[in-house]
Every structure is written in structure tokens, then in C-alpha cells.
Design a protein around this motif. Structure first.
Motif, PDB file in Angstrom:
ATOM      1  N   LYS A   1       0.868  -0.917   0.472  1.00  0.00           N
ATOM      2  CA  LYS A   1      -0.007   0.333   0.569  1.00  0.00           C
ATOM      3  C   LYS A   1       1.279   1.588  -0.109  1.00  0.00           C
ATOM      4  O   LYS A   1       1.563   1.466   0.307  1.00  0.00           O
ATOM      5  CB  LYS A   1      -0.958   0.141   1.294  1.00  0.00           C
ATOM      6  N   PHE A   2       0.845   2.080  -0.816  1.00  0.00           N
ATOM      7  CA  PHE A   2       1.243   2.997  -0.858  1.00  0.00           C
ATOM      8  C   PHE A   2       0.794   4.466   0.406  1.00  0.00           C
ATOM      9  O   PHE A   2      -0.799   4.815   0.192  1.00  0.00           O
ATOM     10  CB  PHE A   2       0.919   4.437  -2.192  1.00  0.00           C
ATOM     11  N   ARG A   3       1.668   4.617   0.970  1.00  0.00           N
ATOM     12  CA  ARG A   3       1.402   5.656   2.051  1.00  0.00           C
ATOM     13  C   ARG A   3       2.004   6.694   1.783  1.00  0.00           C
ATOM     14  O   ARG A   3       1.796   7.785   2.484  1.00  0.00           O
ATOM     15  CB  ARG A   3       1.330   4.994   3.098  1.00  0.00           C
ATOM     16  N   SER A   4       3.369   6.733   1.756  1.00  0.00           N
ATOM     17  CA  SER A   4       4.558   6.910   1.858  1.00  0.00           C
ATOM     18  C   SER A   4       5.681   6.972   0.791  1.00  0.00           C
ATOM     19  O   SER A   4       5.686   6.190   0.599  1.00  0.00           O
ATOM     20  CB  SER A   4       6.021   7.193   3.338  1.00  0.00           C
ATOM     21  N   PHE A   5       6.205   8.025   0.662  1.00  0.00           N
ATOM     22  CA  PHE A   5       6.879   8.128  -0.498  1.00  0.00           C
ATOM     23  C   PHE A   5       8.906   8.906   0.342  1.00  0.00           C
ATOM     24  O   PHE A   5       8.556   8.833   1.384  1.00  0.00           O
ATOM     25  CB  PHE A   5       7.445   8.898  -1.535  1.00  0.00           C
ATOM     26  N   TYR A   6       9.534   8.318  -0.230  1.00  0.00           N
ATOM     27  CA  TYR A   6      11.416   8.859   0.567  1.00  0.00           C
ATOM     28  C   TYR A   6      12.417   8.998  -0.497  1.00  0.00           C
ATOM     29  O   TYR A   6      12.243   9.402  -2.140  1.00  0.00           O
ATOM     30  CB  TYR A   6      12.007   6.788   0.532  1.00  0.00           C
TER      31      TYR A   6
ATOM     32  N   LYS B   1      17.805   1.355  -7.153  1.00  0.00           N
ATOM     33  CA  LYS B   1      16.490   0.372  -8.450  1.00  0.00           C
ATOM     34  C   LYS B   1      15.210   0.059  -8.207  1.00  0.00           C
ATOM     35  O   LYS B   1      15.059  -0.451  -7.140  1.00  0.00           O
ATOM     36  CB  LYS B   1      17.571  -0.735  -8.895  1.00  0.00           C
ATOM     37  N   THR B   2      14.738   0.247  -8.994  1.00  0.00           N
ATOM     38  CA  THR B   2      13.003   0.195  -8.936  1.00  0.00           C
ATOM     39  C   THR B   2      13.000  -0.698  -9.564  1.00  0.00           C
ATOM     40  O   THR B   2      13.999  -0.507 -10.702  1.00  0.00           O
ATOM     41  CB  THR B   2      12.672   1.820  -8.466  1.00  0.00           C
ATOM     42  N   PHE B   3      11.537  -1.689 -10.036  1.00  0.00           N
ATOM     43  CA  PHE B   3      12.224  -2.271 -10.986  1.00  0.00           C
ATOM     44  C   PHE B   3      11.029  -3.722 -10.343  1.00  0.00           C
ATOM     45  O   PHE B   3      10.247  -3.390  -9.508  1.00  0.00           O
ATOM     46  CB  PHE B   3      13.214  -4.173 -10.666  1.00  0.00           C
ATOM     47  N   GLN B   4      10.326  -4.210 -11.476  1.00  0.00           N
ATOM     48  CA  GLN B   4       9.484  -5.157 -11.769  1.00  0.00           C
ATOM     49  C   GLN B   4      10.057  -6.370 -12.519  1.00  0.00           C
ATOM     50  O   GLN B   4      10.784  -5.987 -13.108  1.00  0.00           O
ATOM     51  CB  GLN B   4       8.181  -4.636 -12.315  1.00  0.00           C
ATOM     52  N   MET B   5       9.561  -8.205 -12.150  1.00  0.00           N
ATOM     53  CA  MET B   5       9.880  -8.876 -13.174  1.00  0.00           C
ATOM     54  C   MET B   5       8.610  -9.282 -14.079  1.00  0.00           C
ATOM     55  O   MET B   5       7.637  -9.224 -13.407  1.00  0.00           O
ATOM     56  CB  MET B   5       9.683 -10.317 -11.379  1.00  0.00           C
TER      57      MET B   5
ATOM     58  N   GLN C   1      -1.302   3.580  -5.872  1.00  0.00           N
ATOM     59  CA  GLN C   1      -1.989   3.176  -4.904  1.00  0.00           C
ATOM     60  C   GLN C   1      -1.456   2.511  -4.073  1.00  0.00           C
ATOM     61  O   GLN C   1      -0.863   2.777  -2.883  1.00  0.00           O
ATOM     62  CB  GLN C   1      -3.881   3.222  -4.677  1.00  0.00           C
ATOM     63  N   ASN C   2      -0.918   1.223  -5.228  1.00  0.00           N
ATOM     64  CA  ASN C   2      -0.264   0.544  -4.359  1.00  0.00           C
ATOM     65  C   ASN C   2       0.806   0.794  -4.577  1.00  0.00           C
ATOM     66  O   ASN C   2       1.398   0.859  -6.497  1.00  0.00           O
ATOM     67  CB  ASN C   2      -0.682  -1.245  -4.435  1.00  0.00           C
ATOM     68  N   TYR C   3       2.063   0.389  -4.323  1.00  0.00           N
ATOM     69  CA  TYR C   3       3.771   0.446  -4.854  1.00  0.00           C
ATOM     70  C   TYR C   3       3.474  -0.836  -6.178  1.00  0.00           C
ATOM     71  O   TYR C   3       3.056  -2.035  -5.993  1.00  0.00           O
ATOM     72  CB  TYR C   3       4.909   0.110  -4.303  1.00  0.00           C
ATOM     73  N   SER C   4       3.954  -0.636  -7.874  1.00  0.00           N
ATOM     74  CA  SER C   4       3.964  -1.686  -8.955  1.00  0.00           C
ATOM     75  C   SER C   4       4.745  -2.366  -8.868  1.00  0.00           C
ATOM     76  O   SER C   4       5.188  -2.729  -9.849  1.00  0.00           O
ATOM     77  CB  SER C   4       3.101  -1.280 -10.105  1.00  0.00           C
ATOM     78  N   PHE C   5       6.439  -1.960  -8.106  1.00  0.00           N
ATOM     79  CA  PHE C   5       7.659  -2.089  -8.421  1.00  0.00           C
ATOM     80  C   PHE C   5       8.620  -2.327  -7.115  1.00  0.00           C
ATOM     81  O   PHE C   5       7.855  -2.147  -5.915  1.00  0.00           O
ATOM     82  CB  PHE C   5       8.621  -1.028  -9.137  1.00  0.00           C
TER      83      PHE C   5
END
Lengths: 228, 228
Positions: free
Chosen positions: B52-57, B65-69, B95-99
Motif C-alpha cells: 500500500k502506498f502511504r509514503s514516498f522516500y 533500483k526500482t524494478f518489476q519482474m 495506490q499500491n507500489y507496483s514495483f
DNA sequence: CGCCGTATTGAGCGCTCTCAAGCTAGGTGG
DNA sequence: CCACCTAGCTTGAGAGCGCTCAATACGGCG
């Protein structure tokens, strides 16, 4: 500003931009700061590299591609923008437009001056939240370019297209592709030949049916499975 | 919150986040809403798909690194984030982190709760403008992925890297690459072998000199000319 | 109906990938 | 301190996916 009636049901700003005459002078409405509605012919240029950024644009009708040229004359397409979507957020940072935006069909855009828009945001918390939401949305564009093979990229592209064109299609199982094979190829870092061959392959495998610019999705689930 | 002194000269929010004790309670300062500073070990996970997205950083130290499989287990890397940069804007929309976001070295991040941040924006026009500017900046990331050949992509990647690491390097002619060849390959949609071979080719052509993770730029101009 | 830009299809080439074998650097334990 | 170990990097050989070049087919528009 034109005075003819205007309908923007799919615009991402529609709830902040009443076009009723009674609302025209409401200073909290987006339409109070709209500079102009611009009609652009197919292949017409909306913005070009090194143009000073002063406004962004809400696409009211038509489709645009944004791209930069590399030294070999390749169009490195960044994104496509459909009716309802907003174009130009990248230039807030760069100050000058770093890309060209060209209409893929006869089009209409609403020009929104950025400085005036910022003023409006101060008095409109809901619009502010909306704007940030839309910018975040644009960060999620172009994911289909990430996939590793032509099959995956094109399958992901078609699915993305079907979702974004949904407001304008009677069924999600059929879309009319608004750009040329060459544009798709440039976007997906492929060649038109490879795009065409991959379309043919999908058709041969009964995943889609192609009738010119129309694509019918026969097995949407299997198309999904190609890339994820 | 930790109480140890903290220095964030390169942080993109630094001018809105006074860390002097006297300012700690100023409700207009960003640090008044910081939830925590998180220390993350190398290979540690900051966020994962469906969280769940509540904060950014805000990255204070280290690289992410940000990635999806994809289904074949490929890491489709979206972006790298260096100290001073902000991570998580994409999730405002989804809304949710997708990565996934994983640390490439021991790292520290400041967690900024989004809802509180929005409240802060209402009272801080300058911060609002800054935030929009930063989101726009992120729309301009990843352009090196657009180029058509391995040579162009890697050359553009190196130049981008040198610009973004500038605050941490004594000279722009030498950088220490914080990610593995595999990560670079995944980011540029190449293989580690191709990345390695292209590095070697650049070195053979006297454009760069490679000493492990260090890269010296011998002919920055010619490196530029490879891609534009 | 005829033109022209666009799309499709085919054949062969080449860039990048795959698979595999060394090599290097950094870490670990004796 | 050094030998070993391991992960990551480099290099090589061959295969294959996507590109290039070319011919043909299609379709929109006058």
C-alpha cells in the motif's frame, strides 16, 4: 476563446473546468485561465524542441505523439496522448520543450498557461491533488517499452492501448489504432516490418484479428500472458 | 526520528527541511512530518509490489533500483535513485507500489507520509511548486533507454550518470558506478555480456578508461556524439 | 480509375543474446 | 598473511531475433 459549445466528458480535468456559460467567470474554474483552444491538422506541430515552456495542453480531440530525433533521423517516440490526456508536464522541469508533439489526426487542444495554473492551485486544493495524481499517472506510462522481446512489447502495447482508448470504444474487445506501424515501431524500438510480422503472428495464433487499423481482441487473456 | 545530527546538502527538499533543532517544530518545515529515517542494508528491500502506498522516500545516502519482474524472472529496471533524489512518485497514481525498490549499497532514506505532505503543500506554495518541479524532473528520466543501439544506450547512460552523480564526485571526468553490470544491462534492455563488451569497446577507442567500478571520461564530447 | 503513401511479406545479414569458459577482486577463515 | 572461495566481470564462439533491403499488396483519396 471560441464560443461554440464544447464537450469534454473524458478530459482528466473536466470536473474542474465547467464549460456552462454561467460558470465562465468563476475564477476557481480551470476554464477561467484557458488561453485558447487550438485546432491542429493531421501532422500539425503543437510544440517543437527549444520552444519556451509556458503552457501545457489538454488534448480535447485527436491523438498526439511526442518524440525527439536522434542524429540518424530516428524518431525516438516518448509517448502517445489521447483525447482527455494532458501533454507537456515534462517541460515544467526542462523549461524548454525538449521534444516535438505532432498530431496523428485532426486534433483540438486546450492551452493551459502554467503560471496562471499555479495561481489557481493555491486556491484549489482539490485541483492540486488532481494535478499531482495526473503527473504520477504519467510516470506510469511507457511500461510496455520495458519488455524484452518484440512479442512482449507489442502485446503490452495493445493492452495499454485498449485501456486508454476505452472511453471511445463501444467494447474493450475492439480498438482502432490511431497511429501508423512506423510510429508503433519507433515507440517500441522496433522496425515497422517487425511490428507487422508480429501482428501477423498474433493473428495467425488467433489472439487478435486485424482489419486495417482495427484490432479485435479474440483472446485477451492469452495476450496478457505473453508479457506477464 | 533519530536525534543524531543529519546533513542533507544534496537533498532535493533540503531548503524545505531545516534540521536545526530550533526549527524542528516549525509546522511549515518538511521535517515536522517526516515519519522516520530508515537504514537499509545493501540488497535490502524498501518497497515491494502490492505494498500500500502511504509514503514516498527521499534517499539520503546510497543508491536504489526500482524494478518489476516479468514472467521469465527478468528484472525490468525502471529507474535508479541516488542520494538526494525522491522515490515513489509513481505510486501516487497506482495506490499500491507496483514495483520493488532495493538498495544497491547501505542506504538511508527519509520516509515522507503522503497525506501529511499534501496538507503541508496547502500552506506552502513554494514547496508545492518545488514538488511539481521534481515530479516533472522524473518524467525526464530514462531517456537513455530510448536509443536504438547498445552503443547509444550505454553512452547516454554514462553521461546521465555523470550528471546525476556530480554532487558526489570531485570531477565530472570520473565517476564510480554504483550498480552492477547486470543492473545496467537490465535497465538498458541488454545483457551483461553486451554491456561489458561495449565498455571494452569504448575503452579500446580511448573514450573512457575503466578501473573496476570507476570510469574515467577521456573524451566526453565524443561520447556525447555517439548518441546525439 | 489511377496514384501514392502505408502495410505486408520474403530473403539474407548482423547485432545482440545464449552458453560456456576464464579472469578478477573482495571477503573469509585458517 | 595468505590460500581459498565466490560473485561478478570479461572474453569467446555460435545461434537466433530483429534489422536491412527489396518486392508486392493494399487502401484512401483525388
Amino acid at each position: 476563446m471560441q464560443t461554440e459549445p464544447f464537450f469534454c466528458p473524458s478530459c482528466q480535468f473536466s470536473s474542474f473546468c465547467e464549460t456552462e456559460d454561467s460558470q465562465r467567470s468563476d475564477p476557481k474554474q480551470l476554464n477561467s485561465i484557458l488561453k485558447q483552444r487550438i485546432r491542429i491538422k493531421k501532422r500539425g506541430v503543437l510544440c517543437a524542441p527549444n520552444h519556451k515552456f509556458r503552457s501545457f495542453y489538454a488534448v480535447n480531440k485527436g491523438t498526439f505523439k511526442t518524440f525527439q530525433m536522434d542524429q540518424d533521423g530516428n524518431e525516438l517516440i516518448r509517448n502517445f496522448y489521447f483525447a482527455g490526456e494532458i501533454l507537456g508536464f515534462e517541460a515544467i522541469y526542462t523549461q524548454n520543450y525538449s521534444f516535438s508533439a505532432v498530431a496523428l489526426s485532426d486534433a483540438i487542444v486546450c492551452e493551459i498557461p502554467y503560471e496562471n495554473f499555479l495561481d489557481l492551485l493555491h486556491h484549489q486544493c482539490a485541483l492540486q491533488k488532481r494535478f499531482i495524481y495526473l503527473m504520477s499517472q504519467q510516470l506510469n506510462l511507457g511500461l510496455c517499452q520495458n519488455y524484452t522481446t518484440a512479442d512482449k512489447r507489442l502485446a503490452a502495447f495493445l493492452v495499454d492501448l485498449s485501456l486508454r482508448l476505452q472511453p471511445f470504444t463501444p467494447t474493450i474487445y475492439e480498438i482502432t489504432i490511431p497511429m501508423s506501424r512506423q510510429d508503433i515501431a519507433n515507440y517500441l524500438r522496433l522496425t515497422p516490418e517487425t511490428v507487422s510480422r508480429t501482428f501477423s503472428k498474433f493473428q495467425k495464433n488467433k489472439l487478435i484479428k486485424i482489419i486495417n487499423k482495427k484490432v479485435k481482441f479474440l483472446k485477451l487473456k492469452e495476450l496478457h500472458e505473453i508479457f506477464e
